[in-house]
Motif scaffolding. Structure first.
Motif, PDB file in Angstrom:
ATOM      1  N   ARG A  35       0.910  -1.422  -0.375  1.00 17.44           N
ATOM      2  CA  ARG A  35      -0.029  -0.097   0.124  1.00 17.44           C
ATOM      3  C   ARG A  35       0.874   1.561  -0.022  1.00 17.44           C
ATOM      4  O   ARG A  35       2.186   1.066   0.344  1.00 17.44           O
ATOM      5  N   SER A  93       0.726   5.205   1.750  1.00 23.60           N
ATOM      6  CA  SER A  93       0.302   6.533   2.111  1.00 23.60           C
ATOM      7  C   SER A  93       0.367   7.544   1.413  1.00 23.60           C
ATOM      8  O   SER A  93       0.972   7.719   0.856  1.00 23.60           O
ATOM      9  N   TYR A  94      -0.537   8.643   1.997  1.00 21.28           N
ATOM     10  CA  TYR A  94      -0.672   9.858   2.195  1.00 21.28           C
ATOM     11  C   TYR A  94       1.012  10.569   1.789  1.00 21.28           C
ATOM     12  O   TYR A  94       2.060  11.194   1.563  1.00 21.28           O
ATOM     13  N   LEU A 121      -4.893  14.477  -6.131  1.00 23.40           N
ATOM     14  CA  LEU A 121      -5.278  12.886  -5.770  1.00 23.40           C
ATOM     15  C   LEU A 121      -6.943  13.233  -6.574  1.00 23.40           C
ATOM     16  O   LEU A 121      -8.134  12.309  -6.780  1.00 23.40           O
ATOM     17  N   SER A 159      -9.177   7.655   0.045  1.00 20.52           N
ATOM     18  CA  SER A 159      -7.876   7.568   1.523  1.00 20.52           C
ATOM     19  C   SER A 159      -8.876   6.617   2.381  1.00 20.52           C
ATOM     20  O   SER A 159      -9.972   6.806   2.432  1.00 20.52           O
ATOM     21  N   GLY A 169      -5.395   4.594   5.286  1.00 22.85           N
ATOM     22  CA  GLY A 169      -4.938   5.474   5.541  1.00 22.85           C
ATOM     23  C   GLY A 169      -4.315   5.298   4.776  1.00 22.85           C
ATOM     24  O   GLY A 169      -2.625   5.497   4.247  1.00 22.85           O
ATOM     25  N   ASN A 170      -4.318   4.792   3.438  1.00 24.05           N
ATOM     26  CA  ASN A 170      -3.452   4.163   2.381  1.00 24.05           C
ATOM     27  C   ASN A 170      -4.511   5.417   0.960  1.00 24.05           C
ATOM     28  O   ASN A 170      -6.016   5.080   1.283  1.00 24.05           O
ATOM     29  N   LEU A 171      -3.646   5.294  -0.350  1.00 25.94           N
ATOM     30  CA  LEU A 171      -4.760   5.862  -1.204  1.00 25.94           C
ATOM     31  C   LEU A 171      -5.131   5.280  -2.421  1.00 25.94           C
ATOM     32  O   LEU A 171      -4.383   3.842  -2.964  1.00 25.94           O
ATOM     33  N   ARG A 172      -5.932   4.735  -2.768  1.00 21.76           N
ATOM     34  CA  ARG A 172      -6.474   3.697  -3.672  1.00 21.76           C
ATOM     35  C   ARG A 172      -7.037   4.440  -5.033  1.00 21.76           C
ATOM     36  O   ARG A 172      -8.379   4.901  -4.848  1.00 21.76           O
ATOM     37  N   GLN A 196     -16.340  10.320  -0.037  1.00 24.54           N
ATOM     38  CA  GLN A 196     -15.838  10.859  -0.067  1.00 24.54           C
ATOM     39  C   GLN A 196     -15.643  11.068  -1.924  1.00 24.54           C
ATOM     40  O   GLN A 196     -15.606  12.326  -2.566  1.00 24.54           O
TER      41      GLN A 196
END
Length: 385
Positions: A148, A150-151, A169, A176, A179-182, A231
């Motif tokens: 993963r 993270s930001y 983003l 988010s 805590g991970n960017l997807r 989001q």
């Protein structure tokens, strides 16, 4: 004018090459001068970013500047008072270094294209979390979570200011989660937006819609996570006081892109494309549909075997083109020998800081020809397709 005795440093091997002169534009001078104020914002920090294989950039809270070396015709000496106890500071100065260049800062577009590589394999899609596959010792493949991002990792890696990174983003539809960017899969995003539109109409919600009502309905009926729903709503409008003020044009545009993506290699008649787009959008929002919403993502060509010639739509996104300006223009002119001004301009917005910079690129890589139909651009260099 005061006179000083010049002395060479006692540690030339340590001092030589340790100094750089940085020329600051007026806006950065003001930023640094205000940094000493007691009320100055922590957002005044300056950060230099870049990997070993990249040209360095300097980032403020909201802007990115390219660092360029400018050779000086005359050398500049860096001098300092003598060390404590090493001489009279009122009469002596020590030469610490000699400089033959200065660094200048030039406004630059953020290098957001690295996000694609950084987040590859991290897509969030319906019914799966985007994990990789691993094989068990004696059995069939089992799922193994992909590494993963993270930001904070993206913030440290991507050459962009915090404000530009956040905007990038959002524009790339990156969630988010934990805590991970997807990045959300485009087809899944289109499906979510269609569900939101249908829910707004079915609940007869007018104006600002309650976030809780929409997210609860989609969680209950379609097993969509609330945090994902919320989001997505924030990307396409403004969420305030528990209400979602939808940007209807942005929603309709994204749904249109979802229809358009399937026609990258197979052009579709314009009338048919618009009809398919309308089918995806509830009647309430049909009036917003316009090809101008998809500017920078499609080309119109004509089937001249038809009478009259039939306009065909092809998916041609700006995001698929090279970031380097020379390569960008090469691709554009290999695709078409000439472009109308209003057609080529959307394909230059992400490589030019402003309109002035865009016009410089057009002057460098293209020739302008004006006729009764308006301004056309052709290539300065010859490209062989």
């Amino acid at each position: 004018m005061a006179e000083y005795d010049l002395k060479f440093t006692a540690s030339p091997l340590t001092d030589t090459g340790t100094y750089k002169l940085l020329e600051l534009p007026p806006e950065l001078c003001s930023l640094i001068e205000s940094a000493g104020d007691s009320d100055s914002s922590p957002g005044n920090a300056l950060t230099i970013k870049g990997q070993a294989h990249e040209d360095a950039v300097l980032c403020t809270q909201d802007k990115t500047y390219a660092l360029r070396s400018v050779v000086l015709s005359n050398s500049v000496l860096v001098v300092a008072p003598p060390p404590h106890g090493g001489g009279d500071p009122s009469r002596e100065v020590v030469i610490r270094d000699q400089l033959n260049e200065i660094l200048e800062l030039v406004p630059s577009v953020p290098r957001l294209h690295t996000l694609e590589g950084l987040l590859k394999g991290q897509a969030y899609d319906e019914g799966q979390e985007g994990e990789g596959m691993a094989r068990g010792e004696d059995g069939p493949p089992v799922r193994e979570p992909a590494p993963r991002v993270s930001y904070k990792e993206a913030q440290a890696t991507v050459q962009a200011s915090d404000t530009e990174l956040a905007r990038g983003l959002k524009d790339r539809r990156v969630l988010s989660l934990e805590g991970n960017l997807r990045p959300v899969a485009p087809s899944y995003l289109t499906a979510i937006l269609e569900l939101l539109l249908n829910e707004i109409v079915s609940q007869s919600l007018h104006g600002a819609a309650p976030v809780e009502a929409l997210s609860s309905a989609l969680a209950r009926d379609h097993e969509l996570k609330r945090e994902v729903c919320e989001q997505v709503m924030a990307w396409f409008g403004r969420v305030e006081d528990g209400k979602w003020e939808m940007d209807a044009a942005a929603v309709v545009r994204e749904i249109g892109l979802g229809v358009l993506r399937t026609h990258k290699d197979k052009p579709i008649p314009r009338w048919e494309f618009v009809m398919n787009w309308r089918k995806k959008v509830v009647d309430t929002f049909e009036s917003i549909i316009s090809l101008e919403l998809l500017s920078g993502n499609y080309l119109i060509n004509f089937d001249t075997l038809q009478d009259p010639p039939l306009p065909l739509v092809t998916y041609f996104p700006c995001s698929s083109l090279p970031i380097d300006p020379a390569a960008r223009f090469a691709d554009l002119f290999l695709t078409r020998a000439r472009w109308k001004a209003e057609e080529i301009e959307p394909y230059l917005t992400d490589i030019a800081v402003d309109r002035k910079e865009r016009d410089k690129l057009l002057l460098k890589f293209a020739r302008a020809v004006t006729n009764a139909e308006g301004v056309w651009y052709t290539a300065r260099a010859k490209y062989n397709g």
